[in-house]
Enzyme design. Structure first.
Site, PDB file in Angstrom:
ATOM      1  CD  GLU A  85      -1.353  -2.395   1.866  1.00  0.00           C
ATOM      2  OE1 GLU A  85      -0.168  -2.397   2.221  1.00  0.00           O
ATOM      3  OE2 GLU A  85      -2.093  -3.384   1.942  1.00  0.00           O
ATOM      4  CG  ASP A 127      19.591  23.400 -29.574  1.00  0.00           C
ATOM      5  OD1 ASP A 127      19.566  22.978 -30.744  1.00  0.00           O
ATOM      6  OD2 ASP A 127      18.571  23.624 -28.902  1.00  0.00           O
ATOM      7  CG  ASP A 395      16.528  28.104 -28.190  1.00  0.00           C
ATOM      8  OD1 ASP A 395      16.045  27.758 -29.293  1.00  0.00           O
ATOM      9  OD2 ASP A 395      17.670  28.575 -28.061  1.00  0.00           O
ATOM     10  CG  ASP A 493       5.581  -2.826   5.315  1.00  0.00           C
ATOM     11  OD1 ASP A 493       6.417  -3.416   6.008  1.00  0.00           O
ATOM     12  OD2 ASP A 493       4.802  -3.394   4.549  1.00  0.00           O
TER      13      ASP A 493
END
Length: 671
Positions: A85, A127, A395, A493
């Site tokens: 869970e 680039d 860009d 847990d």
């Protein structure tokens, strides 16, 4: 923009350029990230596992004479245990923590799963200008038809010395220099303004560099724009690779000014073949030294008819330098070590691109020159068709389709457009390639930590199932009661799992090849390993349980010691799950696991000592000997697991096959 003007509307909606780009973005489509695909598949399998566990345990218990009601409660509790869970919450925390760390490093994530997807990237298409370089263009040389001049002073200083053959030169006394720089300042849409001892630049960095060079020569670009008014403009386009303006001289004569790619401009100049080839060779020599080269020409005889103009007079070349960003070469080397290819994209000519690539340590087949936005999209599609996971930078507005299509679209925060940022998964606030590599490492860490959490949760949950199933199969009552099972899964847990989420990176995280995005979060081999570990941990719990049963039979004390052992081995199992390769003591320290150990010991003491909670969970007080027995039952399985890890380290799980077809030149690899 400011001022007023008259416009003629020639198209609207999808017929406009923005409309065409919007259609390209829509057609590109979005792809689910690797994590989204993995979690979806895992969820489907867990549902089937939970249903199977519920039915098998209930059937076996009833066949062994256990009360039907109790077995149904136990089976349902185990079905809950079969599904971790805490995994959705832990996944969200892991991604959010990664987002926070990336933001501090200069990368803003617009989609949480994109952090993990970046960690599985096999190719980064980046680039050159502004990402691998500083995007601080400076004119360093002027090449007149038969002379070469040097310019000093830097990119943002209005002062700089001119020299020829090492001797100082007064540019204002040289009409050829004045003519070249005047033309460069006029066929220009940038602007500069003083800012203390330096200049503040606006517009395209290449055009701004031309204005700075004019200022260094004693020219005033703003005054030139008033004295040589512009009447018309042909903007730069990837097809023509040049820009032209129609101006009027102070004497009232019409003149055409042109700047652009050397081969495109020289093709329109009135030159003999030998002279044109000599100038092209000069251009190639400059480009091989890493300079960006622009050619400038004019037509003093007046404006041509239409946009087809020939017979220009060549004025000269302008050579510009853009320094490499610090750390980019090292970042590319880290990518290579991590099995990630870097492809440099640039609009520059091939010799310039190769010269810069050599400085960065890139091979010729990792360089794409004269790349257009459409070419980026084609490159992404080709790489993805070859099985690559592609990160693409951009860009401009026209880059949006490629950013959307890429597995990870990366936009520039400083110089990028709003459209590019909206289309991207990741935005770089510093426009730095090294930040992309840091994001790749963070993505790998997040995925590795999620696997550690899954390893921990599944092995622990399997140990619960096997503990109960084995005891029932041997004819004993279930060692854990339904509420105790829920306490383990819903309370204890989470603490070790959260500690694993914040686990530091393993030292070799960037020396492993990219993992295959088609690989499941839980592979067959990984599942068998967790099943074996769960069985060993269950044996440890049962050893404590049967120690009590052998002395006083089944009862609250036996249930309690099994409950205690099951909870206490969780932080030790979390330590074991920190690495599949080396012992936890060889890894960077993670104090959160020790905190979870102390917290769980306190919770279990509370569960056995505080009367209201003890009644709820049906626990009994334990003696110091019982605690010692529980500790021994916890430690021996973990020691065995660490010994097995040391005997046989698993092979790296991320190996992928290279894709030779994707390594060669693409459609945009202009020679």
């Amino acid at each position: 923009l400011a001022g007023s003007g008259t416009a003629v509307v020639t198209a609207t909606g999808v017929a406009t350029e923005l409309g065409r780009i919007g259609q390209l973005v829509a057609l590109a489509g979005e792809r689910a990230t690797p994590l989204e695909r993995q979690v979806e598949g895992l969820g489907r399998r867990l549902i089937g596992l939970a249903v199977g566990v519920c039915g098998i345990v209930a059937l076996v218990g009833i066949l062994h004479g256990q009360p039907i009601g109790l077995m149904l409660e136990t089976a349902i509790s185990l079905a809950v245990a079969a599904i971790p869970e805490g995994l959705p919450a832990v996944t969200a925390v892991a991604l959010a923590a990664g987002l926070w760390r990336l933001a501090r490093a200069g990368a803003l994530v617009r989609r949480l799963p994109a952090v993990e997807a970046l960690g599985s990237t096999t190719v980064i298409c980046s680039d050159k200008t502004g990402t691998m370089t500083e995007n601080r263009m400076a004119v360093t040389h002027l090449v007149l038809p038969h002379r070469t001049l040097g310019i000093g002073g830097g990119a943002v200083s209005p002062r700089g010395a001119f020299s020829e053959h090492g001797a100082a030169l007064d540019p204002r006394a040289d009409p050829d220099v004045v003519r070249l720089l005047t033309a460069g300042a006029l066929v220009n849409d940038a602007s500069v303004e003083p800012q203390g001892e330096e200049l503040r630049l606006h517009g395209d960095p290449t055009e701004a560099a031309l204005l700075v060079a004019a200022l260094k020569a004693g020219l005033d670009p703003a005054a030139l724009a008033r004295q040589w008014p512009r009447r018309r403009e042909i903007p730069f386009s990837p097809e023509s690779r040049l820009m032209a303006t129609f101006n009027v001289t102070p004497a009232g004569a019409p003149v055409l000014l042109v700047k652009g790619a050397p081969d495109a401009v020289l093709a329109r100049c009135a030159l003999g073949e030998a002279e044109r080839e000599r100038l092209l060779e000069r251009n190639r020599a400059l480009a091989h030294r890493g300079h960006r080269v622009l050619a400038v020409a004019w037509r003093p005889e007046g404006w041509p008819e239409g946009e087809r103009f020939e017979g220009l007079t060549f004025l000269g070349f302008v050579a510009l330098d853009d320094p490499l960003r610090a750390g980019v070469k090292e970042a590319i080397a880290r990518c290579r070590e991590a099995g990630i290819r870097t492809i440099m994209l640039t609009g520059d000519q091939r010799p310039t691109a190769e010269a810069v690539g050599r400085e960065l340590g890139l091979a010729a087949d990792a360089i794409r020159s004269r790349v257009s936005p459409e070419g980026k999209l084609e490159l992404v599609r080709a790489l993805q068709a070859a099985g690559e996971v592609v990160a693409m930078t951009g860009d401009g507005v026209n880059d949006a389709p490629a950013l959307v299509r890429a597995d990870i679209g990366i936009a520039m925060g400083r110089h990028g457009t709003d459209v590019a940022r909206e289309a991207a998964d990741l935005v770089l606030t510093d426009d730095n390639f090294a930040t992309i590599v840091g994001a790749v490492e963070e993505g790998r860490v997040i995925y590795a930590n999620l696997r550690k959490v899954i390893h921990f949760l599944f092995s622990c949950n399997l140990s619960e199932i096997l503990t109960i199933f084995a005891a029932i199969l041997l004819g004993f009552p279930a060692p854990l009661l339904p509420l105790q099972i829920l306490w383990v899964n819903l309370v204890t847990d989470i603490l070790p799992a959260m500690a694993l989420v914040r686990d530091p990176a393993e030292p070799d995280i960037m020396r492993r090849p990219p993992r295959d995005p088609r690989e499941s979060l839980v592979t067959r081999r990984f599942g068998v390993r967790m099943l074996g570990e769960g069985a060993l941990l269950a044996a440890g719990v049962l050893s404590a349980y049967f120690w009590v049963v052998g002395r006083e039979g089944v009862g609250p004390r036996a249930h309690t010691i099994a409950f205690l052992a099951l909870v206490l081995f969780q932080p030790f199992q979390a330590m074991h799950c920190r690495s599949e390769r080396v012992g936890w003591w060889r890894l960077p320290r993670n104090p959160l696991i020790w905190v979870s150990l102390l917290a769980l010991a306190a919770l279990q003491w509370w569960a056995t000592s505080w009367a209201p909670l003890a009644r709820l969970l049906a626990t009994a007080p334990l003696s110091p000997v019982d605690w010692a027995v529980a500790a021994a039952a916890v430690l021996w399985p973990v020691l065995v697991l660490e010994a097995v890890k040391g005997w046989g380290r698993p092979a790296s799980r991320g190996v992928r096959s290279p894709h030779p077809g994707a390594r060669g030149g693409g459609a945009n690899d202009s020679k």
